[in-house]
Design an enzyme around this catalytic site. Structure first.
Site, PDB file in Angstrom:
ATOM      1  CG  ASP A  89       5.873  31.906 -37.607  1.00  0.00           C
ATOM      2  OD1 ASP A  89       4.732  31.918 -38.103  1.00  0.00           O
ATOM      3  OD2 ASP A  89       6.581  30.895 -37.578  1.00  0.00           O
ATOM      4  CG  ASP A  90       9.891  32.095 -39.387  1.00  0.00           C
ATOM      5  OD1 ASP A  90      10.392  32.760 -38.467  1.00  0.00           O
ATOM      6  OD2 ASP A  90       9.867  30.854 -39.384  1.00  0.00           O
TER       7      ASP A  90
END
Length: 887
Positions: A298-299
């Protein structure tokens, strides 16, 4: 390390149930013979999480001085420790572990389903994993789990129902509990940005999870460099020892410790060396006892490769990224998880973790990722206000894998100025049964997170019986250690730290008390509420058992106490004004701004050294002081200070009031782009003659954040609007209305949509009615106009002492009857003056003398067109907050 209790883990059970298809809704679907969940009988003790079934029995048992404890096949050491401790707290002097009962003693059977026969209770054989039966009666206590974790949970329930007393002989009411979890995985993911939890806090959290039947903890703090930026590097010995401590403690508490490595910032998906680095890091964790692993992706950017080889191998676009991630995860799954018997199913966080929209990326993951990998998902939105069964079904379909929610509540890394102490809310009943499990991302403040995590545990165990407010109240009572005064204080504090994306009501209990006051006028009742709120921090500091909460919440406790002081002052101010006690009300009115400023001044230092402001009860505490000030001004007979409103949302603490504070360094900042019709409005309180209007937008670093296409408009009634000026492409707008224009409202309205947000540094509307002239001239930073601008909060300050014959004159525009003249001055202001009226023939008549901070002169309805203060020569510069001319 401490041996891991032998059991079928919930993670493995979840993967088995979910890998082939959708899990049927509700725990009953996993245990067809399990009974439905009835409402808890009124005379049964409070058990948390709320059990599926808890029924009183007509018999009871007595805690004897010596208790026999018999361990069966599903009772491990941690379970027996919990049971023994609970019995000693219930009054037993000795707990003796035996193989058979001893006449005359209470016997406790732990992990022995056969012992239920004497109580005529069914065993746990038909229950899901981690289910249990607890029977109290027939001269025995029996704890029988489906597995070792189930028996451990039975022990946690027993701990709650046994009395606390200092001597034997206590009577324990008969009880039959048949219980099981609503979803296989229930727990916490430490996955926030900001200051990671301390080692001691993590150990404490693991203890809390075990007590509340949560069975998974994912170690994934964003600011642990060895998980992200330095993911290839080995841990220093001391850090590795800490992780071993956590894995050991988790095992003792029947919690799966999950180690989550996030290589996405630099990984080359096609690199054998990077696969080896991942596996080597996991192998190090395996050697110290970790059995559950995750690879969050993620991110990160999935459009920019970290190595040219990935672009050559997969090409570009979301589908290419999904294929590359699936390749990496499959290799880890096959080369590490599959080769380590006892390893739990691999978890991953996709880069598109926040929606259920079909995409090439999700399709690639769905089709290419090994089917037994669990996919974590935050719901529809990064912080999902609601989460439904339909959304979970859609996530299962679009990702093609079992779904483990990464629920971003009560995490506050995006709102570091707040504590989020409200309950887990907005999650549909039936949702847990559609999921592999639920993990909640907590706050930076670990101890303060427990209030919300209590409700997460309650919902994820038994969503059918879950009520957010009821669970929240029970959590407060438990956390207060059962002390009613401490619970009242904690509830008041949690109430003013209640609101979030999941709980939109702001301080619901305080706001209800404030609403009652405005409706009923019962000041005593509201003052009691505010006094309790003000006393709450001291009570919590003195009596709350969990001292970590006090350390976590220190700045917010300080702010709460300060705001309570300000709001009580505001309440007394209104009541004094309503009672005609003008001098007392004005004295309180002058105290209030400093108290509000103090309440709004608290900060703490964040991870990056930045000072973070602290918000408590915003919209209610500050809203009440604003409303009370407006009520005072109304009773005084002035328009008061202008107020602002907007149809746009607010980004963090950059409230719309900041565009009226006279400070260009502060600003309103929207939390999204405006659409055509969105507006920002200034309310002058009553129709006033207006002059120049200035709208200053954008700021350094956000130079495009302004209304790109709009119109300035004014209105006397808020219904009929007149155009003042159109504007386009300029962040600073100034307009001058025709002479004599009167308006109560001035607004800036967007005439077209745009993609950028909106910053307003200042929205200034000058007023021209009731001109003020005379001497001494105003000091720098002040103005003559402040003496009669309708706002007692502004002050005219003379640049020098008054000379002989000098006066301050307030024009009334036209001759009218004047019933009274009230002059407000700052406390301690010196200097004397005659209060005079000018009649139709131009003659000035003295009607009173200025004295002290509050002067009220009855002028008996004399007609006049101006008021003046004729100064007596003195040595001190005069000061006037407001000259109020009453009818």
């Amino acid at each position: 390390m401490t041996p891991r209790p032998p059991r079928i883990t919930a993670l493995a059970a979840a993967a088995t149930l979910l890998a082939g298809g959708m899990l049927a809704a509700g725990p009953a679907a996993r245990a067809a013979d399990a009974p439905p969940a009835p409402a808890r009988a009124r005379d049964t003790p409070t058990i948390t999480p709320t059990p599926q079934s808890a029924e009183p029995r007509p018999d009871r048992v007595t805690v004897t001085p010596t208790v026999t404890l018999i361990a069966g096949e599903t009772a491990d050491g941690p379970t027996l420790d919990v049971v023994e401790t609970a019995l000693r707290k219930a009054g037993a002097r000795h707990v003796v572990r035996e193989r058979r009962p001893v006449p005359g003693r209470l016997t406790v059977y732990a992990g022995d389903a056969a012992a239920l026969a004497a109580q005529k209770l069914d065993g746990p054989a038909e229950l899901p994993a981690e289910g249990y039966v607890l029977g109290i009666g027939a001269d025995r206590i029996v704890l029988a789990g489906k597995d070792t974790t189930g028996t451990y949970y039975a022990a946690q329930t027993l701990r709650q129902v046994l009395p606390h007393r200092g001597h034997p002989g206590g009577k324990v009411a008969g009880l039959a509990v048949r219980d099981w979890p609503g979803t296989a995985l229930r727990g916490v993911i430490e996955g926030f940005y900001g200051t990671p939890w301390s080692h001691e806090a993590r150990l404490d959290q693991l203890d809390y999870y075990g007590e509340h039947k949560m069975n998974i903890y994912v170690y994934s703090p964003k600011d642990d460099d060895y998980l992200r930026a330095k993911w290839r590097d080995p841990y220093p010995a001391d850090r590795l020892a800490q992780i071993k401590d956590l894995a050991d403690r988790a095992a003792l508490r029947h919690v799966e410790f999950t180690y989550a490595l996030s290589p996405g910032l630099s990984v080359c998906y096609s690199s054998d060396a990077d696969v080896k680095a991942l596996v080597d890091k996991f192998r190090t964790m395996w050697d110290i006892g970790v059995r559950t692993f995750a690879v969050p992706l993620d991110d990160i950017s999935y459009t920019d490769w970290n190595c040219e080889a990935d672009k050559v191998k997969w090409g570009t676009g979301g589908g290419a990224a999904g294929a590359a991630q699936a390749h990496l995860l499959n290799r880890v799954n096959q080369e590490f998880i599959a080769t380590h018997p006892g390893a739990q199913p691999l978890q991953m966080v996709p880069t598109e973790y926040y929606n259920v929209s079909p995409s090439a990326y999700k399709t690639a993951l769905s089709e290419q990722l090994d089917p037994d990998v669990l996919v974590e998902w935050t719901g529809v939105g990064v912080v999902a206000p609601t989460m439904t069964v339909a959304q979970a079904d859609a996530a299962r379909k679009v990702f093609g894998h079992p779904i483990l929610t990464w629920d971003n509540y009560p995490v506050n890394d995006y709102a570091t100025d707040r504590l989020l102490l409200g309950p887990f809310n907005g999650r549909e009943k039936g949702l847990p049964g559609r999921l592999a499990g639920i993990t909640a991302n907590p706050m930076i403040q670990s101890y303060a997170s427990k209030l919300s995590l209590y409700t997460v545990a309650d919902y994820s165990w038994n969503d059918a019986a879950y009520d957010p407010r009821e669970s929240w109240g029970k959590g407060i009572e438990e956390y207060a250690g059962g002390d009613a005064r401490t619970a009242k204080a904690l509830r008041a504090f949690a109430d003013v730290n209640y609101s979030s994306a999941l709980n939109t009501a702001k301080a619901p209990e305080l706001s209800a008390a404030i609403a009652r006051y405005w409706e009923s006028g019962d000041a005593r009742r509201l003052d009691s509420v505010l006094a309790s709120l003000g006393a709450a921090p001291a009570r919590l500091r003195a009596a709350l058992p969990d001292r970590g909460f006090i350390a976590d919440s220190g700045p917010w406790l300080d702010v709460t106490e300060s705001w309570a002081t300000a709001t009580r002052t505001a309440l007394r101010m209104v009541e004094a004004a309503r009672a005609g006690k003008g001098a007392q009300a004005w004295k309180l009115r002058q105290q209030l701004p400093a108290q509000v400023e103090r309440a709004a001044s608290y900060t703490y230092t964040g991870l990056d050294g930045r000072k973070v402001p602290v918000l408590v009860g915003d919209g209610q505490l500050d809203g009440f002081t604003d409303a009370a000030t407006a009520e005072y001004d109304r009773l005084l007979g002035v328009s008061g200070r202008p107020t602002a409103s907007t149809s746009l949302g607010t980004y963090q603490s950059n409230t719309v009031a900041r565009m009226l504070d006279g400070d260009a360094s502060t600003y309103f900042w929207s939390d999204g782009a405006p659409a055509a019709g969105d507006q920002l409005t200034v309310d002058l309180g009553e129709p006033r003659a207006i002059g120049s209007v200035t709208l200053a937008m954008a700021k350094p670093g956000s130079t495009d954040d302004y209304l790109h296409e709009g119109v300035l408009e004014y209105s006397a009634d808020g219904e009929s609007w007149q155009t003042l000026a159109d504007f386009s492409g300029e962040p600073d707008v100034t307009a001058d209305p025709p002479a004599g224009t009167k308006a109560r409202y001035v607004r800036a309205r967007a005439t077209a949509g745009q993609s950028s947000w909106v910053v307003v540094r200042e929205f200034q509307v000058t007023t021209t009615d009731g001109a003020v002239t005379g001497n001494p001239p105003a000091a720098t930073g002040s103005s003559l106009r402040a003496a009669a601008d309708g706002d007692p909060g502004t002050v005219y300050r003379g640049a020098r002492a008054a000379g002989k014959g000098e006066a301050l004159e307030v024009d009334l525009v036209s001759a009218r009857p004047v019933g009274s003249v009230t002059v407000l001055r700052p406390s301690g202001a010196e200097g004397t003056a005659d209060v005079q009226l000018r009649t139709a023939d131009g003659t000035w008549h003295t009607v009173g003398a200025l004295h002290g901070a509050y002067t009220a002169v009855d002028t008996a309805g004399r007609t006049a067109d101006a008021v003046r203060l004729a100064w007596k020569a003195g040595s001190v510069a005069p000061q006037v907050a407001e000259v109020v001319v009453g009818e």
